[in-house]
Design a protein around this motif. Structure first.
Motif, PDB file in Angstrom:
ATOM      1  N   ALA A   1      69.122  98.372 127.641  1.00 18.18           N
ATOM      2  CA  ALA A   1      70.517  98.731 127.905  1.00 18.18           C
ATOM      3  C   ALA A   1      70.769 100.197 127.553  1.00 18.18           C
ATOM      4  CB  ALA A   1      71.461  97.813 127.130  1.00 18.18           C
ATOM      5  N   CYS A   2      70.180 100.657 126.464  1.00 20.54           N
ATOM      6  CA  CYS A   2      70.286 102.075 126.091  1.00 20.54           C
ATOM      7  C   CYS A   2      69.523 102.950 127.083  1.00 20.54           C
ATOM      8  CB  CYS A   2      69.751 102.291 124.673  1.00 20.54           C
ATOM      9  SG  CYS A   2      70.739 101.526 123.378  1.00 20.54           S
ATOM     10  N   TYR A   3      68.334 102.537 127.438  1.00 23.88           N
ATOM     11  CA  TYR A   3      67.456 103.300 128.322  1.00 23.88           C
ATOM     12  C   TYR A   3      68.120 103.576 129.672  1.00 23.88           C
ATOM     13  CZ  TYR A   3      62.924 104.557 130.478  1.00 23.88           C
ATOM     14  OH  TYR A   3      61.881 105.212 131.102  1.00 23.88           O
ATOM     15  N   TYR A   4      68.809 102.588 130.228  1.00 27.36           N
ATOM     16  CA  TYR A   4      69.390 102.713 131.564  1.00 27.36           C
ATOM     17  C   TYR A   4      70.887 103.012 131.583  1.00 27.36           C
ATOM     18  CZ  TYR A   4      64.980 101.068 133.497  1.00 27.36           C
ATOM     19  OH  TYR A   4      63.665 100.958 133.848  1.00 27.36           O
ATOM     20  N   HIS A   5      71.466 103.377 130.446  1.00 22.60           N
ATOM     21  CA  HIS A   5      72.923 103.514 130.415  1.00 22.60           C
ATOM     22  C   HIS A   5      73.466 104.691 131.213  1.00 22.60           C
ATOM     23  CE1 HIS A   5      72.774 106.509 127.067  1.00 22.60           C
ATOM     24  NE2 HIS A   5      73.963 106.842 127.513  1.00 22.60           N
ATOM     25  N   THR A   6      72.647 105.664 131.560  1.00 22.93           N
ATOM     26  CA  THR A   6      73.142 106.794 132.377  1.00 22.93           C
ATOM     27  C   THR A   6      72.762 106.658 133.841  1.00 22.93           C
ATOM     28  OG1 THR A   6      71.187 108.111 131.861  1.00 22.93           O
ATOM     29  CG2 THR A   6      73.113 108.455 130.478  1.00 22.93           C
ATOM     30  N   THR A   7      71.598 106.116 134.124  1.00 26.08           N
ATOM     31  CA  THR A   7      71.116 106.073 135.506  1.00 26.08           C
ATOM     32  C   THR A   7      71.338 104.743 136.188  1.00 26.08           C
ATOM     33  OG1 THR A   7      68.918 105.350 134.795  1.00 26.08           O
ATOM     34  CG2 THR A   7      69.282 107.739 135.027  1.00 26.08           C
TER      35      THR A   7
ATOM     36  N   GLU B   1      68.000  99.177 139.764  1.00 29.27           N
ATOM     37  CA  GLU B   1      68.117  98.011 140.618  1.00 29.27           C
ATOM     38  C   GLU B   1      67.972  96.755 139.762  1.00 29.27           C
ATOM     39  OE1 GLU B   1      66.104  96.368 144.767  1.00 29.27           O
ATOM     40  OE2 GLU B   1      65.373  98.219 143.862  1.00 29.27           O
ATOM     41  N   ASN B   2      68.756  95.745 140.082  1.00 36.84           N
ATOM     42  CA  ASN B   2      68.702  94.450 139.391  1.00 36.84           C
ATOM     43  C   ASN B   2      68.957  94.560 137.893  1.00 36.84           C
ATOM     44  OD1 ASN B   2      68.058  93.041 141.831  1.00 36.84           O
ATOM     45  ND2 ASN B   2      65.962  93.785 141.612  1.00 36.84           N
ATOM     46  N   MET B   3      69.958  95.343 137.514  1.00 33.59           N
ATOM     47  CA  MET B   3      70.313  95.475 136.097  1.00 33.59           C
ATOM     48  C   MET B   3      70.710  94.125 135.516  1.00 33.59           C
ATOM     49  SD  MET B   3      72.614  98.950 136.247  1.00 33.59           S
ATOM     50  CE  MET B   3      72.878  99.136 134.483  1.00 33.59           C
ATOM     51  N   THR B   4      70.404  93.947 134.232  1.00 34.58           N
ATOM     52  CA  THR B   4      70.886  92.761 133.528  1.00 34.58           C
ATOM     53  C   THR B   4      72.379  92.930 133.273  1.00 34.58           C
ATOM     54  OG1 THR B   4      70.532  93.665 131.317  1.00 34.58           O
ATOM     55  CG2 THR B   4      68.648  92.530 132.357  1.00 34.58           C
ATOM     56  N   THR B   5      73.029  91.855 132.916  1.00 32.52           N
ATOM     57  CA  THR B   5      74.458  91.937 132.614  1.00 32.52           C
ATOM     58  C   THR B   5      74.705  92.855 131.421  1.00 32.52           C
ATOM     59  OG1 THR B   5      74.796  89.726 133.528  1.00 32.52           O
ATOM     60  CG2 THR B   5      76.541  90.593 132.113  1.00 32.52           C
ATOM     61  N   LEU B   6      73.856  92.783 130.398  1.00 29.09           N
ATOM     62  CA  LEU B   6      74.015  93.663 129.243  1.00 29.09           C
ATOM     63  C   LEU B   6      73.859  95.126 129.654  1.00 29.09           C
ATOM     64  CD1 LEU B   6      74.473  94.101 126.214  1.00 29.09           C
ATOM     65  CD2 LEU B   6      72.002  93.805 125.894  1.00 29.09           C
ATOM     66  N   GLU B   7      72.884  95.436 130.484  1.00 25.63           N
ATOM     67  CA  GLU B   7      72.703  96.805 130.962  1.00 25.63           C
ATOM     68  C   GLU B   7      73.941  97.290 131.708  1.00 25.63           C
ATOM     69  OE1 GLU B   7      67.864  96.310 131.436  1.00 25.63           O
ATOM     70  OE2 GLU B   7      69.090  96.530 133.248  1.00 25.63           O
TER      71      GLU B   7
ATOM     72  N   MET C   1      69.929 113.433 131.413  1.00 20.63           N
ATOM     73  CA  MET C   1      69.079 112.305 131.786  1.00 20.63           C
ATOM     74  C   MET C   1      68.197 111.846 130.617  1.00 20.63           C
ATOM     75  SD  MET C   1      69.824 111.722 134.940  1.00 20.63           S
ATOM     76  CE  MET C   1      68.484 110.889 135.744  1.00 20.63           C
ATOM     77  N   MET C   2      67.671 112.788 129.875  1.00 18.85           N
ATOM     78  CA  MET C   2      66.709 112.467 128.816  1.00 18.85           C
ATOM     79  C   MET C   2      67.338 111.794 127.604  1.00 18.85           C
ATOM     80  SD  MET C   2      63.521 112.848 129.395  1.00 18.85           S
ATOM     81  CE  MET C   2      62.950 112.682 127.697  1.00 18.85           C
ATOM     82  N   HIS C   3      68.617 112.046 127.341  1.00 15.89           N
ATOM     83  CA  HIS C   3      69.178 111.502 126.103  1.00 15.89           C
ATOM     84  C   HIS C   3      69.142 109.977 126.067  1.00 15.89           C
ATOM     85  CE1 HIS C   3      73.063 110.634 128.077  1.00 15.89           C
ATOM     86  NE2 HIS C   3      73.291 109.863 127.018  1.00 15.89           N
ATOM     87  N   ALA C   4      69.265 109.339 127.224  1.00 18.84           N
ATOM     88  CA  ALA C   4      69.250 107.875 127.244  1.00 18.84           C
ATOM     89  C   ALA C   4      67.855 107.332 126.944  1.00 18.84           C
ATOM     90  CB  ALA C   4      69.738 107.379 128.601  1.00 18.84           C
ATOM     91  N   ILE C   5      66.862 107.919 127.590  1.00 16.43           N
ATOM     92  CA  ILE C   5      65.483 107.473 127.401  1.00 16.43           C
ATOM     93  C   ILE C   5      65.019 107.774 125.975  1.00 16.43           C
ATOM     94  CG2 ILE C   5      63.105 107.840 128.178  1.00 16.43           C
ATOM     95  CD1 ILE C   5      64.486 108.576 130.971  1.00 16.43           C
ATOM     96  N   ALA C   6      65.261 109.013 125.534  1.00 18.45           N
ATOM     97  CA  ALA C   6      64.887 109.392 124.170  1.00 18.45           C
ATOM     98  C   ALA C   6      65.658 108.570 123.146  1.00 18.45           C
ATOM     99  CB  ALA C   6      65.139 110.879 123.951  1.00 18.45           C
ATOM    100  N   GLY C   7      66.914 108.293 123.436  1.00 16.54           N
ATOM    101  CA  GLY C   7      67.722 107.486 122.520  1.00 16.54           C
ATOM    102  C   GLY C   7      67.189 106.077 122.367  1.00 16.54           C
TER     103      GLY C   7
END
Length: 126
Positions: free
Chosen positions: A104-110, A113-119, A81-87
């Motif tokens: 997009a990096c922050y939310y790539h694992t979890t 709600e209401n993600m952007t298209t890039l996310e 879980m932490m690697h995305a946030i830390a990354g």
């Protein structure tokens, strides 16, 4: 904004070959999906190269990078879980990246709600 070649060189130099090969595939898939869905392919490719930038550092280092973010203990004790946030934090510290790439990096694992298209593109590409 930081040049993509600088990011690629950093990732290639600081991560294992196996991880770098995974990242290259994610970046290409993200770029292709962005072109298909009318998103910025440069942002998608950049996020693809950055999404796992903290994957191979220690949990302690991950937590240090994200020390100013209010996170549940269940997240702070999980490298997955932490690697995305830390990354996202590390990428933001090292490079001049657009806010869209950061999230997009922050939310790539979890996801969220209401993600952007890039996310969504980075989430799916990974």
């Amino acid at each position: 904004m930081t040049d993509l070649h600088e990011i690629i060189e950093y990732v290639k130099s600081n991560l294992s070959e196996k991880r770098f090969n995974h990242i290259k595939g994610v970046a290409q898939t993200a770029k292709d999906l962005a072109e298909f869905y009318g998103e910025n392919p440069d942002f998608a490719e950049m996020a693809g190269y950055l999404h796992d930038i903290a994957k191979e550092i220690s949990l302690e280092e991950m937590n240090q990078l994200a020390k100013d973010i209010d996170l549940d203990e269940s997240i702070r004790t999980s490298k997955a879980m932490m690697h995305a946030i830390a990354g996202a934090c590390l990428a933001n510290n090292l490079f001049d990246i657009p806010e869209e790439v950061y999230w997009a990096c922050y939310y790539h694992t979890t996801g969220r709600e209401n993600m952007t298209t890039l996310e969504k593109i980075i989430f799916l590409s990974d």
